[in-house]
Design a protein around this motif. Structure first.
Motif, PDB file in Angstrom:
ATOM      1  N   GLN A   1      30.402  -8.595 -17.126  1.00  0.00           N
ATOM      2  CA  GLN A   1      29.853  -7.768 -16.053  1.00  0.00           C
ATOM      3  C   GLN A   1      28.449  -7.268 -16.379  1.00  0.00           C
ATOM      4  O   GLN A   1      27.623  -7.070 -15.480  1.00  0.00           O
ATOM      5  CB  GLN A   1      30.785  -6.581 -15.784  1.00  0.00           C
ATOM      6  CG  GLN A   1      30.393  -5.748 -14.571  1.00  0.00           C
ATOM      7  CD  GLN A   1      31.195  -4.466 -14.489  1.00  0.00           C
ATOM      8  OE1 GLN A   1      31.564  -3.896 -15.516  1.00  0.00           O
ATOM      9  NE2 GLN A   1      31.447  -3.993 -13.282  1.00  0.00           N
ATOM     10  N   GLN A   2      28.170  -7.093 -17.657  1.00  0.00           N
ATOM     11  CA  GLN A   2      26.887  -6.520 -18.081  1.00  0.00           C
ATOM     12  C   GLN A   2      25.797  -7.561 -18.311  1.00  0.00           C
ATOM     13  O   GLN A   2      24.656  -7.201 -18.602  1.00  0.00           O
ATOM     14  CB  GLN A   2      27.106  -5.730 -19.374  1.00  0.00           C
ATOM     15  CG  GLN A   2      28.042  -4.533 -19.212  1.00  0.00           C
ATOM     16  CD  GLN A   2      28.570  -4.011 -20.536  1.00  0.00           C
ATOM     17  OE1 GLN A   2      28.242  -4.554 -21.604  1.00  0.00           O
ATOM     18  NE2 GLN A   2      29.399  -2.982 -20.481  1.00  0.00           N
ATOM     19  N   GLN A   3      26.132  -8.850 -18.179  1.00  0.00           N
ATOM     20  CA  GLN A   3      25.176  -9.903 -18.510  1.00  0.00           C
ATOM     21  C   GLN A   3      24.302 -10.305 -17.325  1.00  0.00           C
ATOM     22  O   GLN A   3      24.725 -10.215 -16.169  1.00  0.00           O
ATOM     23  CB  GLN A   3      25.902 -11.137 -19.051  1.00  0.00           C
ATOM     24  CG  GLN A   3      26.767 -10.876 -20.269  1.00  0.00           C
ATOM     25  CD  GLN A   3      26.019 -10.192 -21.386  1.00  0.00           C
ATOM     26  OE1 GLN A   3      25.010 -10.697 -21.866  1.00  0.00           O
ATOM     27  NE2 GLN A   3      26.515  -9.030 -21.810  1.00  0.00           N
ATOM     28  N   LYS A   4      23.123 -10.770 -17.655  1.00  0.00           N
ATOM     29  CA  LYS A   4      22.220 -11.344 -16.660  1.00  0.00           C
ATOM     30  C   LYS A   4      22.025 -12.842 -16.897  1.00  0.00           C
ATOM     31  O   LYS A   4      21.710 -13.591 -15.987  1.00  0.00           O
ATOM     32  CB  LYS A   4      20.847 -10.641 -16.709  1.00  0.00           C
ATOM     33  CG  LYS A   4      20.882  -9.163 -16.359  1.00  0.00           C
ATOM     34  CD  LYS A   4      21.359  -8.936 -14.933  1.00  0.00           C
ATOM     35  CE  LYS A   4      21.344  -7.457 -14.566  1.00  0.00           C
ATOM     36  NZ  LYS A   4      21.896  -7.218 -13.205  1.00  0.00           N
ATOM     37  N   ASP A   5      22.214 -13.254 -18.144  1.00  0.00           N
ATOM     38  CA  ASP A   5      22.096 -14.676 -18.470  1.00  0.00           C
ATOM     39  C   ASP A   5      23.294 -15.435 -17.905  1.00  0.00           C
ATOM     40  O   ASP A   5      24.253 -14.823 -17.429  1.00  0.00           O
ATOM     41  CB  ASP A   5      22.033 -14.850 -19.998  1.00  0.00           C
ATOM     42  CG  ASP A   5      20.777 -14.229 -20.571  1.00  0.00           C
ATOM     43  OD1 ASP A   5      19.749 -14.245 -19.861  1.00  0.00           O
ATOM     44  OD2 ASP A   5      20.818 -13.709 -21.704  1.00  0.00           O
ATOM     45  N   PRO A   6      23.265 -16.780 -17.962  1.00  0.00           N
ATOM     46  CA  PRO A   6      24.392 -17.559 -17.433  1.00  0.00           C
ATOM     47  C   PRO A   6      25.655 -17.367 -18.284  1.00  0.00           C
ATOM     48  O   PRO A   6      25.864 -18.052 -19.279  1.00  0.00           O
ATOM     49  CB  PRO A   6      23.912 -19.010 -17.492  1.00  0.00           C
ATOM     50  CG  PRO A   6      22.500 -18.991 -17.872  1.00  0.00           C
ATOM     51  CD  PRO A   6      22.180 -17.653 -18.428  1.00  0.00           C
ATOM     52  N   VAL A   7      26.462 -16.405 -17.877  1.00  0.00           N
ATOM     53  CA  VAL A   7      27.725 -16.116 -18.554  1.00  0.00           C
ATOM     54  C   VAL A   7      28.844 -16.168 -17.518  1.00  0.00           C
ATOM     55  O   VAL A   7      28.757 -15.527 -16.470  1.00  0.00           O
ATOM     56  CB  VAL A   7      27.703 -14.730 -19.232  1.00  0.00           C
ATOM     57  CG1 VAL A   7      29.066 -14.391 -19.801  1.00  0.00           C
ATOM     58  CG2 VAL A   7      26.652 -14.690 -20.328  1.00  0.00           C
ATOM     59  N   LEU A   8      29.861 -16.944 -17.817  1.00  0.00           N
ATOM     60  CA  LEU A   8      31.032 -17.047 -16.959  1.00  0.00           C
ATOM     61  C   LEU A   8      32.234 -16.519 -17.738  1.00  0.00           C
ATOM     62  O   LEU A   8      32.220 -16.473 -18.966  1.00  0.00           O
ATOM     63  CB  LEU A   8      31.279 -18.500 -16.536  1.00  0.00           C
ATOM     64  CG  LEU A   8      30.101 -19.268 -15.931  1.00  0.00           C
ATOM     65  CD1 LEU A   8      30.531 -20.685 -15.572  1.00  0.00           C
ATOM     66  CD2 LEU A   8      29.555 -18.548 -14.701  1.00  0.00           C
ATOM     67  N   ALA A   9      33.285 -16.149 -17.043  1.00  0.00           N
ATOM     68  CA  ALA A   9      34.501 -15.673 -17.704  1.00  0.00           C
ATOM     69  C   ALA A   9      35.716 -16.268 -17.023  1.00  0.00           C
ATOM     70  O   ALA A   9      35.772 -16.378 -15.786  1.00  0.00           O
ATOM     71  CB  ALA A   9      34.577 -14.155 -17.666  1.00  0.00           C
ATOM     72  N   VAL A  10      36.686 -16.661 -17.836  1.00  0.00           N
ATOM     73  CA  VAL A  10      37.961 -17.127 -17.308  1.00  0.00           C
ATOM     74  C   VAL A  10      38.764 -15.910 -16.862  1.00  0.00           C
ATOM     75  O   VAL A  10      38.729 -14.861 -17.507  1.00  0.00           O
ATOM     76  CB  VAL A  10      38.748 -17.915 -18.376  1.00  0.00           C
ATOM     77  CG1 VAL A  10      40.073 -18.426 -17.803  1.00  0.00           C
ATOM     78  CG2 VAL A  10      37.908 -19.070 -18.906  1.00  0.00           C
ATOM     79  N   ASN A  11      39.469 -16.039 -15.745  1.00  0.00           N
ATOM     80  CA  ASN A  11      40.305 -14.937 -15.279  1.00  0.00           C
ATOM     81  C   ASN A  11      41.693 -15.431 -14.888  1.00  0.00           C
ATOM     82  O   ASN A  11      41.969 -16.635 -14.884  1.00  0.00           O
ATOM     83  CB  ASN A  11      39.633 -14.186 -14.118  1.00  0.00           C
ATOM     84  CG  ASN A  11      39.398 -15.082 -12.912  1.00  0.00           C
ATOM     85  OD1 ASN A  11      40.132 -16.016 -12.648  1.00  0.00           O
ATOM     86  ND2 ASN A  11      38.343 -14.784 -12.162  1.00  0.00           N
ATOM     87  N   SER A  12      42.538 -14.486 -14.589  1.00  0.00           N
ATOM     88  CA  SER A  12      43.892 -14.776 -14.125  1.00  0.00           C
ATOM     89  C   SER A  12      44.369 -13.554 -13.358  1.00  0.00           C
ATOM     90  O   SER A  12      43.570 -12.664 -13.037  1.00  0.00           O
ATOM     91  CB  SER A  12      44.818 -15.071 -15.316  1.00  0.00           C
ATOM     92  OG  SER A  12      45.016 -13.900 -16.092  1.00  0.00           O
ATOM     93  N   SER A  13      45.659 -13.485 -13.099  1.00  0.00           N
ATOM     94  CA  SER A  13      46.191 -12.364 -12.324  1.00  0.00           C
ATOM     95  C   SER A  13      45.963 -11.020 -12.996  1.00  0.00           C
ATOM     96  O   SER A  13      46.000  -9.976 -12.331  1.00  0.00           O
ATOM     97  CB  SER A  13      47.685 -12.556 -12.082  1.00  0.00           C
ATOM     98  OG  SER A  13      48.380 -12.620 -13.312  1.00  0.00           O
ATOM     99  N   LEU A  14      45.702 -10.987 -14.312  1.00  0.00           N
ATOM    100  CA  LEU A  14      45.433  -9.717 -14.990  1.00  0.00           C
ATOM    101  C   LEU A  14      44.204  -9.012 -14.409  1.00  0.00           C
ATOM    102  O   LEU A  14      44.084  -7.791 -14.504  1.00  0.00           O
ATOM    103  CB  LEU A  14      45.230  -9.934 -16.489  1.00  0.00           C
ATOM    104  CG  LEU A  14      46.490  -9.949 -17.357  1.00  0.00           C
ATOM    105  CD1 LEU A  14      46.144 -10.224 -18.811  1.00  0.00           C
ATOM    106  CD2 LEU A  14      47.249  -8.627 -17.249  1.00  0.00           C
ATOM    107  N   LEU A  15      43.308  -9.773 -13.826  1.00  0.00           N
ATOM    108  CA  LEU A  15      42.138  -9.180 -13.192  1.00  0.00           C
ATOM    109  C   LEU A  15      42.566  -8.236 -12.073  1.00  0.00           C
ATOM    110  O   LEU A  15      41.881  -7.249 -11.776  1.00  0.00           O
ATOM    111  CB  LEU A  15      41.227 -10.287 -12.634  1.00  0.00           C
ATOM    112  CG  LEU A  15      39.913  -9.856 -11.995  1.00  0.00           C
ATOM    113  CD1 LEU A  15      39.013  -9.173 -13.017  1.00  0.00           C
ATOM    114  CD2 LEU A  15      39.192 -11.059 -11.386  1.00  0.00           C
TER     115      LEU A  15
END
Length: 322
Positions: free
Chosen positions: A82-96
């Motif tokens: 959430q705090q990044q500006k560079d190309p950063v992706l995150a894997v998610n699931s139902s925990l989100l």
């Protein structure tokens, strides 16, 4: 007037050329980071499968790194993203979704740029190889009589699909889910370790996490949450075969920081859509017995809105386990 029309035409042409796939390709910077959880867990497997597929098919020009941020049920990695500006992706699931519903996180899916749903997989229940529990039907019968007697391992925290699939099955079996004795571990490796050391009696996890221990002949898979038996595991019965009507799919997706531009979203829509069609990705689906469930960014937003309502209803069943 002719000069004015020509000026407008040139301006429109410039806008249009700014949206071409070739221009979007430039958005793939030299370095992309995919944030996941503990090494060997479901998010990590997904992140590394993306890394392999994107690089093997030259869909990304630069380097792709997997960054393992462990802790708080995905919260640490998602806060970082959430705090990044560079190309950063995150894997998610139902925990989100469920972390927030349980009051364990202030973050919701609305705090990120949703990019895709990638695949779903099935949930399983496992016991140690020498366990006296011989079937899911027997297990649920025992839990119905004494719901607190079995220690049930789950990771990385309550409220994820591993736990909720078990809660839903137990409710359908007439067990009081609020009385179940869940033990929480950091990752599936720790869960299996506790299972083998007799610290817990039963574990619930995804098939991909359980399969390696099953192949090593360390655990028995009692039941799977699929609608039919898998051709790869014909010996493992479904919940419905055990007398409990439930089919439960666990999804995983990918997201980026908030406020990604339309060009960035368009780029990842195009790139991930190509990725899920590659031979490398298809081999990943086959290897882990995942089911293709690709949705683009706009479809993912609608899907998570629906999932949020569904989990809110399901979590009401789970309130006694907090």
């Amino acid at each position: 007037m002719r000069k004015k029309i020509m000026t407008i035409s040139i301006f429109v042409a410039i806008l249009l050329t700014g949206c071409t796939p070739e221009e979007n390709q430039e958005l793939a910077t030299e370095e992309v980071t995919i944030v996941a959880g503990s090494i060997g867990g479901g998010w990590d497997i997904t992140a590394r499968a993306m890394q392999d597929s994107l690089l093997s098919e030259n869909l990304i020009d630069g380097e792709i790194h997997v960054l393992n941020k462990v802790g708080a049920g995905g919260e640490l990695g998602w806060k970082y993203t959430q705090q990044q500006k560079d190309p950063v992706l995150a894997v998610n699931s139902s925990l989100l979704i469920t972390n927030h519903l349980l009051g364990q996180s202030q973050l919701t899916y609305k705090d990120f740029t949703l990019l895709a749903i990638l695949a779903t997989e099935w949930e399983v229940v496992v016991v140690s190889k020498d366990s006296s529990i011989d079937s899911a039907k027997t297990m649920m019968g025992n839990l119905k009589d004494a719901p607190h007697d079995y220690k049930i391992g789950v990771s990385p925290r309550l409220g994820n699909d591993d736990q909720l699939s078990f809660v839903l099955a137990s409710k359908r079996a007439g067990v009081q889910p609020e009385k179940l004795n869940f033990q929480i571990y950091e990752n599936s490796a720790n869960v299996v370790d506790a299972l083998l050391k007799k610290q817990i009696d039963v574990a619930t996890m995804t098939l991909a996490e359980a399969k390696k221990y099953y192949d090593l002949d360390q655990v028995k898979i009692l039941v799977i949450s699929s609608d039919d038996r898998l051709k790869e595991l014909p010996e493992v019965p479904t919940w419905s075969e055990e007398g409990i009507e439930i089919v439960f799919e666990h999804w995983r997706g990918i997201m980026g920081p908030p406020d990604m531009t339309e060009d960035e979203i368009r780029f990842w829509d195009q790139t991930i859509e190509k990725m899920v069609q590659t031979e490398q990705w298809q081999q990943t689906l086959e290897k882990y017995m995942w089911k293709d469930f690709y949705m683009n960014s706009s479809e993912t937003t609608q899907f998570l809105e629906q999932q949020s309502k569904m989990y809110e209803d399901l979590m009401k069943t789970n309130e006694g386990n907090e």
